[in-house]
Design an enzyme around this catalytic site. Structure first.
Site: not given
Ligand code: PPY
Length: 494
Positions: A234, A262, A354
């Protein structure tokens, strides 16, 4: 050393100290910067926050985020009153259920892990892991897409079949890698290490999540000396943090950088949002309407504000300049973006939505694969040794894997399938999941008439129904409706 009495005197937003793992930190200046908002920290102001901190943060997060003068020292243990931990009734029931889980040899497929996980996980963990965005249409489409048909080829001498492969140049015993899923300790005390250890034993590649509960180094340290690992990224609003993280990963031997593209904003996962992550009332009094207090929006939104929504194609050359790892864009869904990725010189893409957690009603990766491969074929060699196309989302069976490979995927990612395996049975669960996939691959390859992965060709999949989009039924218990489920009634009543 600081006494608990002294620490408890710093329990306001003007002076806020907390204890994590026996050390005291002054987090006053960090309150407004905390990705999860200040409210959750203020609940533990003047107190021990370890229990709330642990499942959500890697152990060193607080150390790395606070300058050293805010590290105030150790708690004086002689001042700590031993608190007898009150175990709630719900937790006692959960522990009893864990003790009565069906034995691992009754687990026949990856859906079974999900069925067990749903019963034994704390509500918050189940809500976070299983949630998908909006009406959860896409998460269902991800499964439905794999119901395309496979015609078999016959009389090919399939005594020996081989499903080993290489993924981004790394040997893998399965044409499957472990895709990133965050916050593993919500579901099991060893979190992501369950995956690392099992993957090492079985020659499978794990993608380390940016938001793992275990720290990046703990995970790498748990790997065998030459065990290949990938990293999911990220991108932080503060690029110096991202640069440091990526370069550290490369130094530690990570073999591929999967940049998540995404999620400029997190999808609305309402099941998770209803859990009111910061809403329980177990700490210091918090004034309402305090500035900087984040809305009460579930686990994921509570910790997502560091993600940079300005990320764009212009950033790709910068990533190329800071690392020599292969760069893969995770979350591509259109032929246009696949071509842009190829032109940007990255080494691959993951056709992913995702896990149905971002843009709801987006198509499944498998469905997009067909259009994207058709376009890529017009833009260079195919298969392209310098550009891999991966697919994830909804993969639970080896037949799913084989369909994706036949249609042109280099390998397939599985996230929740392995996550539920370790939540229910720890490392042994993940090992069992690998074994199930291996057994299924062997049988399906024999029945398909493919002796190795190169023999999987598009003609082996009848994808004509793939775009039919039969109206999805609004149920979330696919594991309970697609096959004869594990007998859970006795287990639950036990
Ligand atoms: C998701 O929950 O889909 C993630 O990719 C992980 C996440 C967890 C917490 C904040 C942002 C992303």
């Amino acid at each position: 050393m600081l006494s608990t009495q002294t620490i408890s005197e710093h329990a306001s937003k003007d002076s806020c100290w907390i204890i994590v793992h026996g050390k005291v930190y002054d987090v006053t200046g960090f309150l407004d910067e905390h990705p999860g908002g200040s409210k959750i920290i203020l609940k533990y102001a003047g107190k021990d926050a370890t229990e709330a901190y642990e499942p959500i943060h890697p152990p060193n997060a607080i150390i790395d985020n606070l300058s050293t003068e805010k590290h105030l020292g150790d708690v004086d243990p002689s001042t700590v009153t031993k608190v007898v931990k009150v175990i709630s009734e719900a937790e006692k029931q959960r522990q009893a259920l864990i003790a009565k889980r069906p034995p691992l040899d009754e687990i026949l497929n990856l859906h079974d892990f999900e069925a067990v996980a749903k019963i034994i996980l704390p509500d918050k963990a189940w809500a976070y892991y299983s949630s998908a965005s909006d009406d959860e249409i896409t998460i269902r489409e991800n499964r439905a897409a794999y119901q395309s048909l496979v015609p078999s080829r016959i009389l090919r001498d399939v005594t020996v079949v081989d499903w080993s492969t290489t993924i981004l140049g790394q040997k893998s015993n399965l044409p499957v890698y472990i895709s990133a899923t965050a916050l593993g300790k919500l579901g099991h005390p060893d979190g992501e290490l369950n995956l690392t250890r099992a993957a090492g034993k079985h020659g499978v590649i794990q993608m380390i999540p940016t938001l793992a509960s275990c720290s990046f180094d703990e995970i790498v340290d748990a790997a065998l000396p030459n065990q290949p690992l990938f990293l999911q990224l990220y991108v932080n609003r503060d690029r110096t943090i991202t640069k440091r993280y990526v370069q550290h990963a490369e130094k530690r031997g990570v073999k591929g950088l999967f940049i998540t593209v995404d999620a400029p904003q997190l999808g609305r996962r309402e099941k998770d949002m209803r859990m009111k992550f910061v809403g329980d009332d177990a700490g210091a009094k918090v004034q309402e309407n305090m500035s900087g207090v984040k809305k009460d929006e579930g686990v994921a939104r509570a910790i997502s504000s560091f993600i940079d929504p300005s990320l764009s194609w212009k950033d790709i050359p910068w990533f190329r300049s800071i690392t020599n790892m292969p760069i893969i864009l995770k979350g591509v869904s259109t032929p246009e973006d696949a071509v842009l990725a190829l032109e940007a010189g990255v080494q691959g893409i993951v056709l992913s939505n995702h896990g149905g957690r971002q843009l709801d009603t987006s198509r499944s990766g498998l469905e997009n694969l067909i259009d994207i491969v058709n376009v890529l074929k017009t833009r260079g060699p195919w298969p392209n040794p310098n550009f891999s196309v991966f697919v994830d989302g909804g993969v639970r069976r080896a037949s799913d894997v084989l369909k994706a490979l036949a249609l042109g995927a280099s390998a397939v990612g599985i996230g929740r399938g392995f996550l539920y395996a370790f939540c229910s049975y720890g490392e042994a669960g993940v090992e069992k999941a690998f074994k199930i996939l291996g057994d299924e691959l062997e049988m399906n390859m024999r029945l398909l008439g493919a002796r190795n992965l190169k023999e999987l060709v598009p003609e082996m999949v009848d994808a004509s129904a793939l775009q039919a989009h039969v109206g999805a039924t609004p149920r979330d218990n696919l594991f309970d409706s697609t096959y004869q489920p594990l007998r859970l009634a006795e287990f639950k009543a036990a």
